[in-house]
Design an enzyme around this catalytic site. Sequence first.
Site, PDB file in Angstrom:
ATOM      1  N   ASP A   1      -4.693  -5.995  -1.156  1.00 27.29           N
ATOM      2  CA  ASP A   1      -5.276  -6.911  -1.334  1.00 27.29           C
ATOM      3  C   ASP A   1      -5.335  -8.317  -0.073  1.00 27.29           C
ATOM      4  O   ASP A   1      -6.125  -8.320   0.312  1.00 27.29           O
ATOM      5  CB  ASP A   1      -4.074  -7.919  -2.145  1.00 27.29           C
ATOM      6  CG  ASP A   1      -3.652  -7.606  -3.667  1.00 27.29           C
ATOM      7  OD1 ASP A   1      -4.553  -7.240  -4.417  1.00 27.29           O
ATOM      8  OD2 ASP A   1      -2.060  -7.575  -3.943  1.00 27.29           O
TER       9      ASP A   1
ATOM     10  N   ARG B   1      10.576 -13.834   4.478  1.00 26.06           N
ATOM     11  CA  ARG B   1       9.662 -14.638   3.769  1.00 26.06           C
ATOM     12  C   ARG B   1       9.365 -16.172   4.875  1.00 26.06           C
ATOM     13  O   ARG B   1       8.481 -16.157   5.668  1.00 26.06           O
ATOM     14  CB  ARG B   1       9.496 -15.042   3.086  1.00 26.06           C
ATOM     15  CG  ARG B   1       8.716 -14.447   1.534  1.00 26.06           C
ATOM     16  CD  ARG B   1       7.585 -12.953   2.158  1.00 26.06           C
ATOM     17  NE  ARG B   1       7.670 -12.191   1.224  1.00 26.06           N
ATOM     18  CZ  ARG B   1       6.591 -11.052   1.524  1.00 26.06           C
ATOM     19  NH1 ARG B   1       7.400 -10.561   2.106  1.00 26.06           N
ATOM     20  NH2 ARG B   1       6.035 -10.566   0.650  1.00 26.06           N
TER      21      ARG B   1
ATOM     22  N   ASP C   1       7.291 -15.171  -3.661  1.00 24.62           N
ATOM     23  CA  ASP C   1       7.092 -15.600  -2.313  1.00 24.62           C
ATOM     24  C   ASP C   1       6.485 -16.744  -2.146  1.00 24.62           C
ATOM     25  O   ASP C   1       6.099 -16.834  -0.830  1.00 24.62           O
ATOM     26  CB  ASP C   1       6.286 -13.500  -1.920  1.00 24.62           C
ATOM     27  CG  ASP C   1       7.475 -12.837  -2.510  1.00 24.62           C
ATOM     28  OD1 ASP C   1       8.681 -13.474  -1.990  1.00 24.62           O
ATOM     29  OD2 ASP C   1       7.049 -11.537  -2.082  1.00 24.62           O
TER      30      ASP C   1
ATOM     31  N   SER D   1       4.598  -2.379  -7.534  1.00 25.87           N
ATOM     32  CA  SER D   1       4.221  -3.274  -6.575  1.00 25.87           C
ATOM     33  C   SER D   1       5.543  -3.016  -5.406  1.00 25.87           C
ATOM     34  O   SER D   1       6.502  -3.044  -5.779  1.00 25.87           O
ATOM     35  CB  SER D   1       4.434  -5.043  -7.325  1.00 25.87           C
ATOM     36  OG  SER D   1       4.088  -5.533  -6.051  1.00 25.87           O
TER      37      SER D   1
END
Length: 419
Positions: A30, A111, A140, A192
């Site tokens: 990605d 994060r 996220d 993922s």
Amino acid sequence: MPEALRKTASYEAEPGEVARVLLLYSGGLDTSVMLKWIQDHYGAEVVALTVNLGQPGEDYEVIRGKALRLGAVECHVVDAREEFAREYVAPAIKANALYGLGYPLFTALGRPLIAKLAVKYARETGCDTIAHGCTGKGNDQVRIEATVTTLAPELKIIAPVRGWQMGRDEEIAYAREQGIPVKGGTEVAPYSIDDNLWGRSSEGRWIEDLDHAPEQDVFQLVTRPEEAPDQAEEITLEFDRGLPVGVDGERLSLVELIDRVAAIGARHGVGIVDHIEDRIVGLKVRDIYEVPAAAIVLPAHAELEKLVCTIHQNQFKPELDRQWAYLVYAGLWWEPLREDLDAYMDAVNAQVTGTVALKLYKGSARVVRRSSPNAVYDPALATFSESGGLFSQQASPGFIELWSLQSRMAWRIRHGDAG
Ligand code: ARG
């Protein structure tokens, strides 16, 4: 611009505003597609930033090379493991942080730090915009954008994966066209994955079928319990004011300690969590977590805390622990309440010094020994034999009469004298 791409929030960038973009780059498909697509679509320069939070088996030189090959004008790789452990995981340990009773928040803790570093590097390298690879369905995006807009209101944000509406096939086709390496087979979508030194998560594929028991290939960190050693192993953790500082008699930094404990736990099949989770954006999802370090450190910490606290502290703190975990899960790391709660956590943890031993055996980690100079515990009082003048058993009936007074009255009022 198609309807779906019109901006909703004030911090989203219009194409004309994007000249130089700080891209949070993982090296995966990605963000590699994004690296190219941003140059294509906005005619913008891209500065790549990759943050090392202790994700196992990552080759940062390979990632750097890939970013530069795909046209990044700069690529920065930051080793933030120490800061992550000290500023994010440490308070989580003091708060016994678990969301939904099972998720030790490793991604949620990472994060805000990743986004904070993105702000720092964006400013240092003259970027006007930060780009991340989150989808529109996850937590996220909330954590990253809440952080960026809090710390740097002047920066814009783009999240191409959320906006571009490319399916996986289109994405792979675009990658091939642009010479972006696509690793592994492309027929099945991969899990993922997100990981750092505090744990690893897998989502997608059969995990979305709640009735589907875990397939073996999902476990990349923790040995399956049925294959773990037949011999149990005891691990002793030493705590100083709420934080683990030693394992089996050896003093270690928090990063080293977490790695060490994770390795021992993983060998014994400890830390597999099959978790149904309420995301902040409303979805209910399932995650498979591998959290061998957290599955040992958190129960050890909680055990010691319970020993040094009073009954009232032990009744109260879990409420605050839960609120702390919820705020952090929900992306509100910079919310003042979190720091208020941390002040309380620190106050309680000032007493949390001592050692805890756990026995690890085929997936379980069970506390078997604990000791602390601050334990609110007196064996002379707890014993079944007489304690002399310290505790008068003669006083107990009087206590019981008064302690149960209201409850007895209420019961009689509701049930009459009949009972
Ligand atoms: N469910 C966890 C969370 O919301 C893990 C998310 C993992 N993130 C990812 N991009 N795969 O924090």
